[in-house]
Design a protein around this motif. Sequence first.
Motif, PDB file in Angstrom:
ATOM      1  N   ASP A 233      46.220   5.201 -48.335  1.00 44.78           N
ATOM      2  CA  ASP A 233      47.071   4.268 -49.097  1.00 44.78           C
ATOM      3  C   ASP A 233      47.247   2.949 -48.353  1.00 44.78           C
ATOM      4  N   ARG A 469      51.968   0.767 -52.191  1.00 44.60           N
ATOM      5  CA  ARG A 469      52.097   2.231 -52.259  1.00 44.60           C
ATOM      6  C   ARG A 469      53.196   2.642 -53.244  1.00 44.60           C
ATOM      7  N   CYS A 472      56.538   8.580 -53.258  1.00 43.74           N
ATOM      8  CA  CYS A 472      56.095   9.969 -53.464  1.00 43.74           C
ATOM      9  C   CYS A 472      57.002  10.639 -54.497  1.00 43.74           C
ATOM     10  N   GLN A 509      53.564  16.539 -48.641  1.00 37.47           N
ATOM     11  CA  GLN A 509      52.598  15.995 -49.590  1.00 37.47           C
ATOM     12  C   GLN A 509      52.266  14.530 -49.315  1.00 37.47           C
ATOM     13  N   CYS A 510      53.213  13.797 -48.730  1.00 37.28           N
ATOM     14  CA  CYS A 510      52.983  12.371 -48.468  1.00 37.28           C
ATOM     15  C   CYS A 510      52.858  12.074 -46.977  1.00 37.28           C
ATOM     16  N   ARG A 516      52.929   7.994 -51.752  1.00 38.44           N
ATOM     17  CA  ARG A 516      51.698   8.704 -52.088  1.00 38.44           C
ATOM     18  C   ARG A 516      50.989   7.961 -53.211  1.00 38.44           C
ATOM     19  N   GLU A 517      49.749   7.599 -52.982  1.00 40.80           N
ATOM     20  CA  GLU A 517      48.905   6.836 -53.900  1.00 40.80           C
ATOM     21  C   GLU A 517      49.391   5.384 -53.983  1.00 40.80           C
TER      22      GLU A 517
END
Length: 584
Positions: A233, A469, A472, A509-510, A516-517
């Motif tokens: 990211d 970014r 999340c 997850q992040c 995230r992403e």
Amino acid sequence: MATPHGPKKLVGQILLEKGLVSQEQLDEALRVQKNTTEQIGRILTDLGYVTERDVLRAYAEQLGIPFLEVSQVSVDQDIAKSIPQSVVQRYNAIPIKRSGNRLTVAMSDPSNVFALDDIRLITGYEIDPMLATPDDIGMLISGSDGGAGANGGVDELANALEALDGGMTGLGDDMDLSTAGTDENVDRAAQMEDEAPIIRVVNVIIQQAIKDRASDIHVEPDRRGVRIRYRVDGVLHEVMRVPKYVHAPLVSRIKIMGDMNIAERRLPQDGRIHIRHEGRDYDLRVSSLPTVFGEKVVMRILDQGSVLIGLNKLGMFPETQAQLESIMVQPNGMILSTGPTGSGKTTTQYSILNKINSVERNILTIEDPVEYQLPGLSQVHVNRKAGLTFASAMRSFLRQDPDIIMVGEIRDLETAETAVQASLTGHLVLSTLHTNDAPSAITRLMDMGVEPFLIASSVIGILAQRLGRRICKNCKEPYKPPAEALHRVGFTVDDAENVVFYRGRGCDQCRHTGYRERQGIFEMMIINEEIADLTVKRAPLSEIRNAALANGMKSLKMDGFQKVLEGTTTVEEVMRVVFTAGGA
């Protein structure tokens, strides 16, 4: 921050009063200081009169803040994650405890007002700093990150290295860096590259990078080892350090995969690797660079399916997308994408091409290099050695009966003039420029030497963009940033008291970053009659920008802050990607 009454005592005076140094020792240090720029605490430490910890305790007393005794502190994991890992690393600061609306943060430099302001903005708490040694903070960070990162991949990589260790330690033990380019070592590296463990190591590094959604892999040697970093990211994260003896066979394996010369270690090289992982095709663009500690390798990961995500997935607001779609169906004219390297311009251009691609249209592209292959397009790779440049390809394109032409980048006057002429003779031309915002593209073309009346006649729209970014979704939580911090960055909104802001708390997850992403932040400038007239008159950039804003253009900052209000990103992230010198 608490401060003592009256003038601050000097560090040397504090150490003297505490009996840690004598007057003679302090006088000697002061004499040394006259011939150097070092601080008195560093001089006393170098002379062996006090320890670094003694000096820092005195410095904390001078600042009027507590000194962190790491043996007496335990970090609450939830509190530690209130600051994203990237900010923890940037400022070498970690939260220790929370009391009401105040957060105690251990810092190696508590006098850094920018760090204090940023942490206050991110967390929404008032900050009480504590002074700590860099080593102590590093220990607290490593104990609180929960092994954040690619743990599964790190474990697998560790296993591969363990298997590698037995068969390769001999190479590392007797390899002399000064002779790393000799035929003997090249032969040994090639022989060891053929052994299964090093193949497994490289495969794990690449596969884990893909799993972590990394865009780049960095293999960086230093004096004692090799650092592996992933760019996820848009931000680099260190995922592992491997022993020095792994470096030569690791680089050799990557070079062989990329069809590069493993015997040449003195010059930069480029290569390309095609792999298939879990049913998807990836191209890795490989670049090697000789450094003082050996060759550094960077691999850019290109997911062949990522550019086909569609315009509606880029993060545009409906009105921005509608403006773009209104001009990309025009039969002729030039559409420019602007922004720094890595801002997503190529993805946007491919998304436009994919949207308008049809069997009735002849679409030609000239790129350097061709990163993604799209069906139905004729894509050409720049080859300067053979004389194939952007400008020469464009001239040939005009004899190929094109409807739409994409030029990877306008870098010089010849390319710019050829693109302008193509757009004026009935072709839709897409290209990119490196400018901070949309209005600056007009002045950049003028600076290149393109006549203003040609710019006004050919350019129909300019899209500036950045990549920011997303928060999340798994650990998203509401918070209340201080009003003064918002005003400091120019964030103004009606009824601010009732606006809910969001941030990522940090989770597995992040990678405990809170993000995230990514999504695009856009600035769409449609060239209307007023802006065209200002262009012909060579009006100042400020007049063109004001006219565009008056005609409904939403600036990068406005677009970013609207995404903050919608809860998809944070003020800090918008500041990071938008607030550049000369930018929004």
